[in-house]
Design an enzyme around this catalytic site. Sequence first.
Site, short mmCIF file in Angstrom:
data_model
loop_
_atom_site.label_atom_id
_atom_site.label_comp_id
_atom_site.label_asym_id
_atom_site.label_seq_id
_atom_site.Cartn_x
_atom_site.Cartn_y
_atom_site.Cartn_z
N ARG A 11 -7.14 6.16 4.13
CA ARG A 11 -7.20 4.68 4.32
C ARG A 11 -5.73 4.24 4.88
O ARG A 11 -4.91 4.76 4.21
CB ARG A 11 -7.64 3.92 3.27
CG ARG A 11 -9.10 3.99 2.91
CD ARG A 11 -9.72 3.16 1.77
NE ARG A 11 -9.81 1.58 2.59
CZ ARG A 11 -9.92 0.63 1.55
NH1 ARG A 11 -9.81 0.75 0.42
NH2 ARG A 11 -10.22 -0.63 2.24
N LYS A 64 -6.31 -7.81 0.80
CA LYS A 64 -7.59 -8.24 1.32
C LYS A 64 -7.81 -9.46 2.21
O LYS A 64 -7.28 -10.37 1.92
CB LYS A 64 -8.58 -8.15 0.13
CG LYS A 64 -9.98 -8.38 0.28
CD LYS A 64 -10.69 -7.27 1.35
CE LYS A 64 -10.37 -5.97 0.56
NZ LYS A 64 -10.77 -4.92 1.52
N ASP A 92 -1.49 -4.50 -0.54
CA ASP A 92 -1.81 -3.34 -0.23
C ASP A 92 -0.67 -2.69 0.34
O ASP A 92 -0.23 -1.28 0.27
CB ASP A 92 -2.94 -3.19 0.76
CG ASP A 92 -4.16 -3.33 0.05
OD1 ASP A 92 -4.71 -4.47 -0.35
OD2 ASP A 92 -4.95 -2.14 -0.18
O1 MRU Z 1 -10.42 -2.48 0.28
P1 MRU Z 1 -9.87 -2.67 -1.16
O2 MRU Z 1 -10.76 -2.88 -2.42
O3 MRU Z 1 -9.19 -1.24 -1.31
O4 MRU Z 1 -8.62 -3.59 -1.15
C1 MRU Z 1 -7.94 -3.77 -2.46
C2 MRU Z 1 -7.06 -4.87 -2.42
O5 MRU Z 1 -7.03 -5.52 -1.37
C3 MRU Z 1 -6.26 -5.28 -3.55
O6 MRU Z 1 -5.95 -6.40 -3.53
C4 MRU Z 1 -4.73 -4.29 -3.29
O7 MRU Z 1 -5.23 -3.20 -3.10
C5 MRU Z 1 -4.07 -4.50 -4.45
S1 MRU Z 1 -5.01 -3.67 -5.97
C6 MRU Z 1 -3.93 -3.84 -7.23
#
Ligand code: MRU
Length: 332
Positions: free
Chosen positions: A82, A238, A227
């Site tokens: 990813r 997100k 992220d």
């Molecule tokens: O697509 P995802 O579910 O991996 O996205 C996760 C997020 O956006 C979280 O907010 C981010 O990774 C922080 S987790 C502590």
Amino acid sequence: MPEIDDIRPVTWHDGAVRIIDQTALPAELTYLDLTRVDALIAAIQRLAVRGAPALGVAGAYGVALAVLTGETDRIPALRAARPTAVNLAVGADRVAARLAEGFEAVLAEAHAVLTEDLTANRTLSVLGADWLLTRIDRRPLRLLTHCNAGALATGGWGTALGVVRELHARGLVEVVYVDETRPLLQGTRLTAWELARLGIPHRIQADGAAASTIVSAHVDAAVVGADRIAANGDTANKIGTLGVALACAHARIPFMVAAPTSTIDPATPTGAAIHVEQRAESELLTPAAPDTSRAHNPAFDVTPAQLVSALTTERGLLEPAHGDLPAQLWTP
Ligand code: MRU
């Protein structure tokens, strides 16, 4: 069933990477033992394991698995499974740097990635909670979060939900508004599950309700994870996070990002350089769209540093909106 503080989405178990299958939650808490690197890559891509710090741990243990199974040629594919969460590549690279020392050294480094994340989450949670209490007069607090940045998204404990947990432990949380997080419902399925287990009052709301809830003075602060944080403090999280930040700016309430320093990427100068993952159109089109419709499905958005009231990390709390840039976090 594990104790509440024992939610560990990624561990090493007897020659396998053991993950909680997050696609099965909240109906079932099931574990998968992954014994091939390609199985781990597939689990990452279907979000059975997700959340930036948890992906960092998965990348780390994935390298250990690659050494054990003789699949080191799959490490590049693993670190790129990813693209947006920088922790995945950071975790894999950190462990891969010890390949020449053999399996035991590699596994020890992967364990360190996990234990350091657990410690970081506890520290940044206390710092974040303390800061919010200096900025907000109302007690108890009404908070809002987007996506899932809890134990499931990290080595354990959580980042944004770690701050919530810290405040709850002090008896200071009235309610947490949980954005459902379309299209894969990390808020509804995962954040609400965690809060329910912890006994923290919460209300799930449609993502589209967030701005109204904030602007109508029902929220004292928003707390989210990240992220990837660019060198200037721009923050990818997100999809939908940017709208929350804009609403918080309009309402003049704190918008807090909670993340370990492993999520800060000094090689990415600004948010414009962050690679935002585009996911399958089917995630949005199924089951309701007309056959001929197309979809636009970015998994993340980028919030400008100017909208980030506070960034809480294990190495300190910064105020990017006031030009307090995170560079000092990685300067030795
Ligand atoms: O697509 P995802 O579910 O991996 O996205 C996760 C997020 O956006 C979280 O907010 C981010 O990774 C922080 S987790 C502590």
